[in-house]
Write a protein that holds these residues in place. Sequence first.
Motif, PDB file in Angstrom:
ATOM      1  N   UNK A 139       0.813  -1.219   0.000  1.00 16.78           N
ATOM      2  CA  UNK A 139       0.000   0.000   0.000  1.00 16.78           C
ATOM      3  C   UNK A 139       0.847   1.269   0.000  1.00 16.78           C
ATOM      4  N   UNK A 140       2.147   1.148   0.260  1.00 18.58           N
ATOM      5  CA  UNK A 140       3.038   2.303   0.129  1.00 18.58           C
ATOM      6  C   UNK A 140       3.370   2.582  -1.335  1.00 18.58           C
ATOM      7  N   UNK A 141       3.199   1.575  -2.183  1.00 15.33           N
ATOM      8  CA  UNK A 141       3.606   1.678  -3.583  1.00 15.33           C
ATOM      9  C   UNK A 141       2.444   1.945  -4.524  1.00 15.33           C
ATOM     10  N   UNK A 142       1.262   1.495  -4.163  1.00 16.26           N
ATOM     11  CA  UNK A 142       0.072   1.703  -4.986  1.00 16.26           C
ATOM     12  C   UNK A 142      -1.063   2.180  -4.089  1.00 16.26           C
ATOM     13  N   UNK A 143      -2.135   2.677  -4.714  1.00  8.97           N
ATOM     14  CA  UNK A 143      -3.278   3.176  -3.950  1.00  8.97           C
ATOM     15  C   UNK A 143      -4.266   2.043  -3.718  1.00  8.97           C
ATOM     16  N   UNK A 144      -4.475   1.714  -2.462  1.00 13.55           N
ATOM     17  CA  UNK A 144      -5.411   0.655  -2.096  1.00 13.55           C
ATOM     18  C   UNK A 144      -6.703   1.264  -1.565  1.00 13.55           C
ATOM     19  N   UNK A 145      -7.815   0.693  -1.985  1.00 13.32           N
ATOM     20  CA  UNK A 145      -9.139   1.110  -1.528  1.00 13.32           C
ATOM     21  C   UNK A 145     -10.110   0.000  -1.904  1.00 13.32           C
ATOM     22  N   UNK A 146     -11.383   0.176  -1.556  1.00 11.32           N
ATOM     23  CA  UNK A 146     -12.423  -0.727  -2.050  1.00 11.32           C
ATOM     24  C   UNK A 146     -12.806  -0.300  -3.464  1.00 11.32           C
ATOM     25  N   UNK A 147     -13.273  -1.251  -4.266  1.00 12.16           N
ATOM     26  CA  UNK A 147     -13.614  -0.986  -5.663  1.00 12.16           C
ATOM     27  C   UNK A 147     -15.010  -1.517  -5.961  1.00 12.16           C
ATOM     28  N   UNK A 148     -15.749  -0.747  -6.794  1.00 15.73           N
ATOM     29  CA  UNK A 148     -17.103  -1.180  -7.145  1.00 15.73           C
ATOM     30  C   UNK A 148     -17.444  -0.911  -8.602  1.00 15.73           C
ATOM     31  N   UNK A 149     -16.427  -0.647  -9.429  1.00 10.28           N
ATOM     32  CA  UNK A 149     -16.660  -0.284 -10.826  1.00 10.28           C
ATOM     33  C   UNK A 149     -15.586  -0.944 -11.684  1.00 10.28           C
ATOM     34  N   UNK A 150     -15.967  -1.704 -12.727  1.00  8.96           N
ATOM     35  CA  UNK A 150     -14.956  -2.382 -13.545  1.00  8.96           C
ATOM     36  C   UNK A 150     -13.994  -1.432 -14.249  1.00  8.96           C
ATOM     37  N   UNK A 151     -14.395  -0.181 -14.442  1.00  5.84           N
ATOM     38  CA  UNK A 151     -13.496   0.787 -15.071  1.00  5.84           C
ATOM     39  C   UNK A 151     -12.285   1.070 -14.182  1.00  5.84           C
ATOM     40  N   UNK A 152     -12.409   0.809 -12.890  1.00  3.96           N
ATOM     41  CA  UNK A 152     -11.302   1.056 -11.968  1.00  3.96           C
ATOM     42  C   UNK A 152     -10.195   0.005 -12.093  1.00  3.96           C
ATOM     43  N   UNK A 153     -10.514  -1.163 -12.641  1.00  3.68           N
ATOM     44  CA  UNK A 153      -9.541  -2.254 -12.684  1.00  3.68           C
ATOM     45  C   UNK A 153      -9.281  -2.789 -14.086  1.00  3.68           C
ATOM     46  N   UNK A 154      -9.759  -2.102 -15.109  1.00  8.66           N
ATOM     47  CA  UNK A 154      -9.589  -2.620 -16.467  1.00  8.66           C
ATOM     48  C   UNK A 154      -8.212  -2.299 -17.052  1.00  8.66           C
ATOM     49  N   UNK A 155      -7.505  -1.333 -16.492  1.00  9.12           N
ATOM     50  CA  UNK A 155      -6.167  -0.989 -16.989  1.00  9.12           C
ATOM     51  C   UNK A 155      -5.096  -1.495 -16.027  1.00  9.12           C
ATOM     52  N   UNK A 156      -5.267  -1.232 -14.742  1.00  8.33           N
ATOM     53  CA  UNK A 156      -4.309  -1.690 -13.728  1.00  8.33           C
ATOM     54  C   UNK A 156      -5.044  -2.398 -12.608  1.00  8.33           C
TER      55      UNK A 156
END
Length: 315
Positions: A139-156
């Motif tokens: 979590x120091x290297x990337x932004x961690x959170x909850x996700x509820x939309x496929x657009x949030x995870x379609x690239x990374x």
Amino acid sequence: MNEFMNEPRLVSVVLGTYNGEAYLEEQLNSVLAQTYSPLEIIAIDDGSTDRTVRLLREYAARDSRIKVIVNEQNLGFIRNFEKGCSLSTGHWIALCDQDDYWMPDKIEKMVGAIGGYPMVYCDSILCDQHLRPLGSKISDLVHYQSFDDPRQLCVFSRMYGHATLITHDLFDKARPFREEVPHDGWLAYHATLYGGVRYLPEVLVKYRQHAGNVFGVVGGKKKKADTSARAEKKRKELARVRVRMQAYCDACPDTLVPQKRLLKALVRSYRNFSPLNDLRRVALFLGNYERLLVVKNYSTGRKWLFCLKMLVKIK
């Protein structure tokens, strides 16, 4: 009231192995020491030539929770995990690599956190090959959170399998896995289609970094190949990225109208590097950067710069 209503549900730990004798015992000991019960451990080996299978069978002889399956031919790590999950019987599935270390209450805390979500994931601390902390969490290297939309995870996507707990129902919805997409990213993407991904901001895994990792942590340095090898690698990477985006678009239900619209537009813009497609791609990223780059631990200015770089590349 039914006396069985409050009984804890079975968690299936799916442990994928391949020539993992060096660190396997530490990982197995940490899984067997979990405070949560009941557990079953599906240890599926992909044709190891070292002592991995022998170690698994020795552990299985001492603990009936462990079931050992040895593939007749090598399937590759994605198909190996898929097969292991298909053999599991638990309500939840916890993916397990062969070389990490789980905190004793990892599964207990994740079961407590998942609620009605199809997936929950936790944080991990980076360690060297001897499990000595390197001073950073993922979590120091990337932004961690909850996700509820496929657009949030379609690239990374930066949810690593070792840190996830999923429902068996999610696995059923996500199968078959795709060879071009890491299985943990594929599962996380599908979770956003069917209820979302919950983030548990606790370090529950020691994530070992060593020369034999199939995937190291994001940001790790890679050796440079020669010119011809780099060109071939780039060609394969472009093909893989295009297949991944098409697969994500195909998996997105038509009922998710704005999400499907953006995914279709991305697929079109990924087809080639024509001037028109290059401009379309940059425009799509600039107009949707808050979602498409949400996992990037970047400032707004750096995200805009990334969008402009999409003029000459695809991700």
